[in-house]
Design a protein around this motif. Sequence first.
Motif, short mmCIF file in Angstrom:
data_model
loop_
_atom_site.label_atom_id
_atom_site.label_comp_id
_atom_site.label_asym_id
_atom_site.label_seq_id
_atom_site.Cartn_x
_atom_site.Cartn_y
_atom_site.Cartn_z
N MET A 270 -9.78 -0.83 -2.03
CA MET A 270 -8.45 -1.14 -1.53
C MET A 270 -7.93 -2.46 -2.08
SD MET A 270 -8.89 0.32 2.37
CE MET A 270 -10.52 -0.40 2.64
N ILE A 271 -8.85 -3.41 -2.24
CA ILE A 271 -8.48 -4.71 -2.83
C ILE A 271 -9.76 -5.42 -3.28
CG2 ILE A 271 -8.61 -6.00 -0.66
CD1 ILE A 271 -5.99 -7.47 -1.66
N VAL A 272 -9.59 -6.28 -4.26
CA VAL A 272 -10.71 -7.10 -4.73
C VAL A 272 -10.44 -8.56 -4.39
CG1 VAL A 272 -12.05 -7.88 -6.72
CG2 VAL A 272 -11.26 -5.50 -6.60
N HIS A 273 -11.35 -9.14 -3.60
CA HIS A 273 -11.26 -10.54 -3.20
C HIS A 273 -12.13 -11.39 -4.10
CE1 HIS A 273 -10.35 -9.81 1.37
NE2 HIS A 273 -9.30 -9.60 0.62
N CYS A 274 -11.58 -12.49 -4.57
CA CYS A 274 -12.42 -13.55 -5.12
C CYS A 274 -12.44 -14.66 -4.08
CB CYS A 274 -11.86 -14.06 -6.45
SG CYS A 274 -12.96 -15.23 -7.25
N CYS A 275 -13.58 -14.83 -3.43
CA CYS A 275 -13.66 -15.75 -2.29
C CYS A 275 -14.35 -17.04 -2.70
CB CYS A 275 -14.39 -15.11 -1.12
SG CYS A 275 -14.36 -16.18 0.33
N HIS A 276 -13.62 -18.14 -2.46
CA HIS A 276 -14.11 -19.46 -2.84
C HIS A 276 -14.60 -20.25 -1.63
CE1 HIS A 276 -12.31 -19.20 -6.97
NE2 HIS A 276 -11.50 -18.36 -6.35
N CYS A 277 -14.91 -19.56 -0.53
CA CYS A 277 -15.34 -20.29 0.66
C CYS A 277 -16.75 -20.85 0.45
CB CYS A 277 -15.26 -19.43 1.91
SG CYS A 277 -16.65 -18.31 2.19
N GLU B 49 1.08 -8.21 3.72
CA GLU B 49 1.88 -8.95 2.75
C GLU B 49 1.28 -8.93 1.34
OE1 GLU B 49 2.18 -12.84 4.44
OE2 GLU B 49 3.42 -12.17 6.12
N VAL B 50 0.04 -8.48 1.21
CA VAL B 50 -0.65 -8.58 -0.08
C VAL B 50 -1.11 -7.23 -0.62
CG1 VAL B 50 -2.70 -9.54 -1.22
CG2 VAL B 50 -1.39 -10.96 0.37
N TRP B 51 -1.60 -6.37 0.26
CA TRP B 51 -2.18 -5.11 -0.21
C TRP B 51 -1.09 -4.20 -0.77
CZ3 TRP B 51 -6.77 -2.80 2.97
CH2 TRP B 51 -7.74 -3.80 3.16
N SER B 52 -1.49 -3.36 -1.73
CA SER B 52 -0.56 -2.36 -2.27
C SER B 52 -0.27 -1.31 -1.19
CB SER B 52 -1.18 -1.67 -3.49
OG SER B 52 -2.28 -0.86 -3.08
N LYS B 53 0.83 -0.58 -1.39
CA LYS B 53 1.19 0.45 -0.42
C LYS B 53 0.07 1.50 -0.29
CE LYS B 53 5.20 3.18 0.98
NZ LYS B 53 4.78 4.58 0.89
N PRO B 54 -0.49 2.01 -1.42
CA PRO B 54 -1.58 2.98 -1.27
C PRO B 54 -2.78 2.41 -0.50
CG PRO B 54 -0.75 3.00 -3.52
CD PRO B 54 -0.09 1.85 -2.82
#
Length: 140
Positions: free
Chosen positions: A1-8, A119-124
């Motif tokens: 659904m989405i790819v996160h690059c997490c800098h935490c 606010e960020v994810w694509s509609k699909p």
Amino acid sequence: MIVHCCHCRWCQRETGTAFALNALIEADRVALTQGEVEAVATPSLSGKGQKISRCPKCRIALWSNYAGAGDAVRFIRIGTLDEPDRFPPDIHIFTSSKQPWVVLPAGVPAVPEYYKSSEVWSKPSLERRAVLRSQRGRSP
Ligand SMILES: [Zn+2]
């Protein structure tokens, strides 16, 4: 659904490097083609914990499940895929703790901490999340 690059800082510590790269995908779309995984209970930033699924032989982490989304969504570690180049980050998160030498590419969303999926994810992807929510009766 989405790819996160997490800098935490947690991801930095867990990976031993500058960030983690995770694809969020429905658990029922993931097929383990061989072997098995061992789920290891591990602390998480939220304090609610996560389950990291590791190869029992080499101990490499393949995916995590977090308390928020539960077992329905897996956070697949992109670097363990056969074709990791196919999944660049859709968004950089927790950039407030990004290591200073990491230069983010222009045109890719970046947020100091987290964000609103709507606010960020694509509609699909939002539609896929809605299916998950309707199956679970709560928000993943
Ligand atoms: Zn993180």
